[in-house]
Design a protein around this motif. Structure first.
Motif, PDB file in Angstrom:
ATOM      1  N   THR A 153       0.972  -1.163   0.085  1.00  0.00           N
ATOM      2  CA  THR A 153      -0.027   0.086   0.098  1.00  0.00           C
ATOM      3  C   THR A 153       0.796   1.133  -0.118  1.00  0.00           C
ATOM      4  O   THR A 153       1.775   1.298   0.848  1.00  0.00           O
ATOM      5  CB  THR A 153      -0.925   0.076   1.039  1.00  0.00           C
ATOM      6  N   ARG A 154       0.430   2.271  -0.910  1.00  0.00           N
ATOM      7  CA  ARG A 154       1.177   3.255  -1.003  1.00  0.00           C
ATOM      8  C   ARG A 154       0.417   4.438  -0.273  1.00  0.00           C
ATOM      9  O   ARG A 154      -0.793   4.663  -0.489  1.00  0.00           O
ATOM     10  CB  ARG A 154       1.479   3.884  -2.432  1.00  0.00           C
ATOM     11  N   SER A 155       0.936   5.211   0.575  1.00  0.00           N
ATOM     12  CA  SER A 155       0.166   6.323   1.619  1.00  0.00           C
ATOM     13  C   SER A 155       0.737   7.462   1.002  1.00  0.00           C
ATOM     14  O   SER A 155       1.945   7.876   0.918  1.00  0.00           O
ATOM     15  CB  SER A 155       0.399   6.128   3.113  1.00  0.00           C
ATOM     16  N   SER A 156      -0.015   8.360   0.331  1.00  0.00           N
ATOM     17  CA  SER A 156       0.209   9.843  -0.022  1.00  0.00           C
ATOM     18  C   SER A 156      -0.181  10.791   0.994  1.00  0.00           C
ATOM     19  O   SER A 156      -1.511  10.926   0.871  1.00  0.00           O
ATOM     20  CB  SER A 156      -0.203  10.048  -1.571  1.00  0.00           C
ATOM     21  N   PHE A 157       0.576  11.365   1.694  1.00  0.00           N
ATOM     22  CA  PHE A 157       0.136  12.211   2.831  1.00  0.00           C
ATOM     23  C   PHE A 157      -0.201  13.723   2.228  1.00  0.00           C
ATOM     24  O   PHE A 157       0.438  14.162   1.270  1.00  0.00           O
ATOM     25  CB  PHE A 157       1.326  12.373   3.940  1.00  0.00           C
ATOM     26  N   LYS A 158      -1.330  14.297   2.730  1.00  0.00           N
ATOM     27  CA  LYS A 158      -1.592  15.442   2.367  1.00  0.00           C
ATOM     28  C   LYS A 158      -0.608  16.562   2.751  1.00  0.00           C
ATOM     29  O   LYS A 158       0.268  16.516   3.591  1.00  0.00           O
ATOM     30  CB  LYS A 158      -2.957  15.927   2.830  1.00  0.00           C
ATOM     31  N   ASP A 159      -0.912  17.818   2.280  1.00  0.00           N
ATOM     32  CA  ASP A 159       0.088  18.937   2.634  1.00  0.00           C
ATOM     33  C   ASP A 159       1.660  18.511   2.075  1.00  0.00           C
ATOM     34  O   ASP A 159       2.523  18.967   2.866  1.00  0.00           O
ATOM     35  CB  ASP A 159       0.054  19.315   3.886  1.00  0.00           C
ATOM     36  N   ASP A 160       1.760  17.875   1.232  1.00  0.00           N
ATOM     37  CA  ASP A 160       3.191  17.460   0.819  1.00  0.00           C
ATOM     38  C   ASP A 160       4.140  16.966   1.981  1.00  0.00           C
ATOM     39  O   ASP A 160       5.198  17.275   1.972  1.00  0.00           O
ATOM     40  CB  ASP A 160       3.884  18.932   0.212  1.00  0.00           C
ATOM     41  N   LYS A 161       3.484  16.253   2.768  1.00  0.00           N
ATOM     42  CA  LYS A 161       4.143  15.716   3.870  1.00  0.00           C
ATOM     43  C   LYS A 161       4.987  14.265   3.663  1.00  0.00           C
ATOM     44  O   LYS A 161       5.509  13.319   4.388  1.00  0.00           O
ATOM     45  CB  LYS A 161       3.131  15.218   5.095  1.00  0.00           C
ATOM     46  N   GLY A 162       4.724  13.880   2.061  1.00  0.00           N
ATOM     47  CA  GLY A 162       5.671  12.604   1.882  1.00  0.00           C
ATOM     48  C   GLY A 162       4.887  11.463   1.466  1.00  0.00           C
ATOM     49  O   GLY A 162       3.296  11.678   1.554  1.00  0.00           O
ATOM     50  N   ASP A 163       5.441  10.459   1.188  1.00  0.00           N
ATOM     51  CA  ASP A 163       4.650   9.307   0.723  1.00  0.00           C
ATOM     52  C   ASP A 163       5.400   8.064   1.836  1.00  0.00           C
ATOM     53  O   ASP A 163       6.513   8.060   2.177  1.00  0.00           O
ATOM     54  CB  ASP A 163       5.003   8.846  -0.654  1.00  0.00           C
ATOM     55  N   ALA A 164       4.533   7.068   1.966  1.00  0.00           N
ATOM     56  CA  ALA A 164       5.221   5.902   2.735  1.00  0.00           C
ATOM     57  C   ALA A 164       4.946   4.572   1.769  1.00  0.00           C
ATOM     58  O   ALA A 164       3.788   4.576   1.415  1.00  0.00           O
ATOM     59  CB  ALA A 164       4.613   5.740   3.981  1.00  0.00           C
ATOM     60  N   ASP A 165       5.739   3.542   1.632  1.00  0.00           N
ATOM     61  CA  ASP A 165       5.492   2.385   1.028  1.00  0.00           C
ATOM     62  C   ASP A 165       5.181   1.424   2.391  1.00  0.00           C
ATOM     63  O   ASP A 165       5.912   1.125   3.042  1.00  0.00           O
ATOM     64  CB  ASP A 165       6.615   2.226   0.246  1.00  0.00           C
TER      65      ASP A 165
END
Length: 175
Positions: A153-165
């Protein structure tokens, strides 16, 4: 956040609407739960964190379901930008199932998560807060009650706080 919630609600509503023709399945959803371990690679903070998670879901038709997830961190990680630990993660997903054989299902899911990281030096935290999650995986049925599931699962955080795999392996129990 509102945009992500509306997008997820729209996808879930569209998928749910497509399933209303299968009212017999909707009246008797297949409920399941799982316990698993997740390895998370956070892009902005360059941290690698692990967690244990529990999921509860309902397969409303042979091809569509919903599930909720709770996770708690099990380790911390020190990087050049600080020291991090996952406090908790909560998520809700719309899930699609595509059987490829009697024993194997491919899985796709989309949803919204809320992640809380602890950073020990009290600076702003990347990979923390609300994220749009999109994932794929597979499930191998061991028998009528149990399955092993692996997913990414790819998590794309709001407000340009990054991504997590996030990579998860779990044991699934049908109820």
């Amino acid at each position: 956040m509102k945009t992500m919630l509306f997008a997820t609600a729209a996808i879930a509503a569209a998928a749910f609407g497509a399933t209303t023709a299968s009212a017999q399945s909707l009246s008797q959803p297949q409920v399941y739960g799982s316990m698993g371990a997740t390895a998370t690679d956070n892009k902005n903070s360059d941290s690698s964190l692990n967690s244990i998670n529990g999921r509860v879901g309902a397969k409303l038709t042979p091809h569509f379901g919903v599930e909720g997830e709770l996770a708690a961190g099990t380790n911390g990680d020190s990087t050049n930008s600080g020291r991090y630990k996952l406090t908790n993660k909560k998520a809700a997903y719309a899930v699609g199932f595509v059987p490829v054989s009697d024993k194997v299902d491919l899985i796709g899911r989309v949803g919204v998560s809320d992640t809380k990281l602890k950073k020990y030096n009290n600076q702003a935290i990347a990979e923390d807060g609300t994220a749009l999650d999109v994932g794929v995986g597979a499930q191998v049925h061991l028998n009528d009650s149990y399955a092993i599931r692996g997913d990414y699962t790819r998590s794309s955080f709001k407000d340009d706080k990054g991504d997590a795999d996030n990579v998860t392996v779990s044991v699934v129990k049908k109820f």
